[in-house]
Design a protein around this motif. Sequence first.
Motif, PDB file in Angstrom:
ATOM      1  N   GLY A 223       0.829  -1.210   0.000  1.00 33.91           N
ATOM      2  CA  GLY A 223       0.000   0.000   0.000  1.00 33.91           C
ATOM      3  C   GLY A 223       0.858   1.252   0.000  1.00 33.91           C
ATOM      4  N   LEU A 252      -3.127  -1.803   2.151  1.00 35.55           N
ATOM      5  CA  LEU A 252      -3.473  -2.041   0.747  1.00 35.55           C
ATOM      6  C   LEU A 252      -4.934  -1.652   0.489  1.00 35.55           C
ATOM      7  N   ALA A 255      -5.140   1.989   0.256  1.00 35.54           N
ATOM      8  CA  ALA A 255      -4.623   2.494  -1.032  1.00 35.54           C
ATOM      9  C   ALA A 255      -5.723   2.412  -2.096  1.00 35.54           C
TER      10      ALA A 255
END
Length: 447
Positions: A223, A252, A255
């Motif tokens: 991420g 992640l 993100a």
Amino acid sequence: MKGVFIKTYGCQMNVYDSARMVKLLAPLGFVPVMAPNDADLVIFNTCHIREKAAEKVYSELGKIHRLKIAKAHRGGTMIVAVGGCVAQAEGAEILHRVPFVDLVFGPQSYHRLPELVVRALREDGVRVLDTNFPAEPKFDYLPEASAAAGVTAFLTVQEGCDKFCSFCVVPYTRGAEYSRPVVQVLTEARHAVGAGVREITLLGQNVNAYHGESPDGRNWGLGELIRGLAELPGLDRIRYTTSHPGDVDDGLIAAHRDVPQLMPFVHLPVQSGADRVLAAMNRRHTADVYRQIVDRLRSARSDLALSSDFIVGFPGESEEDFLATLDLVDEIGFAQAFSFKYSRRPGTPAAFARDQVPESVKSYRLDVLQRLLKRQQRDFNEACVGQILPVLLEKPGRHDGQLVGRSPYLQSVHVAAPARLGEIVPVLISAASTNSLAGSLAPAAAA
Ligand code: SAM
Ligand code: SF4
């Protein structure tokens, strides 16, 4: 000038490795050629993931032998090299089984390719085997890939695997998990963007296990790496593959929520929908955990589309287990997927299991699963008709005035458009098939 012909099998990481081999060999005077006929060096960059992939290499090598003999009759020399994961797993056997192979090298030692080739050229008749896992990370010795070839590029950020799923050869052929340092990744990405690349796909056997050393001495997860890459001006799209459900972390998911350059398409292999099978596969997650991860990803990015890998006929898989896989597929809905019959791989724990599933049952299950997945893929594509999607134009199409690009969901899109390769344009989708979309520039862009 000497010609090198590289035939690449298997995953995108092999594609990336082959591009680097070309670069490594350039100082020796090798230029890439499109056919093996006149090549001075033929390299097979191989895949060992399933038996079929490995066997294909041996049959292709048979064809090369004829070309090598013909070249020798004309007074020339052709070095034949086998690299990649078959080389790693069966190096000595290749030399034994295929007497005209000159060079065998593994995926972790290919940075030494120039010296191996020089040895094979100088010492007539010598046969070289290099399948060691060197102590030094090969990335420190590799030139960057020839990124300028197009508007999209692969970038390996992580390699190897420590998960040891019971069916898989990767931990044995690619070795222990390794993440490239953040600075190395950012530098390679910056150069690629400078050379015209607008979309980068981060690669790793388990790419979301990434934990590279950052400039401030911490470890960045995938991420954070994606956030770092998103700051590069001119890099419009970021993708990553292949991820393991167990390594999808908060960073992640965040993100996906926060980084617009990160495309809303995730390849997240589940392999099976049955907990019994997942446990026997040593996947370290249940079907419900997979469902929860998908829910969290979709909450972060509502238009996220998914792809997956499935294995049918894993040892001990019952009809009920298989039905659980179909249920999971029905419930989640995949935009794309890859599905395989379980293939017994030498040295992996599952290969020794007594309750192997008969071939006929595997074929039947694969057929049923693939029909369902194909229908979902077609439905997903058809739902795009009438929408305007941003398409990165990648290459000319087969017909005059046509370009081919990719949607955010990795669909191939045929666009009737004047030549504007490398641009991201809004496309009004007018038709869909199982494998692609077609459309024209949306009015605002066409004007
Ligand atoms: N790291 C990824 C993961 O954990 O899901 C998978 C990477 S693996 C190189 C790619 C795919 O090949 C797997 O997801 C699996 O579906 C398939 N595969 C691996 N070994 C296999 C085997 N022995 N038989 C059939 N398919 C296999
Ligand atoms: Fe193979 Fe992926 Fe399992 Fe690693 S996590 S052993 S690469 S299937």
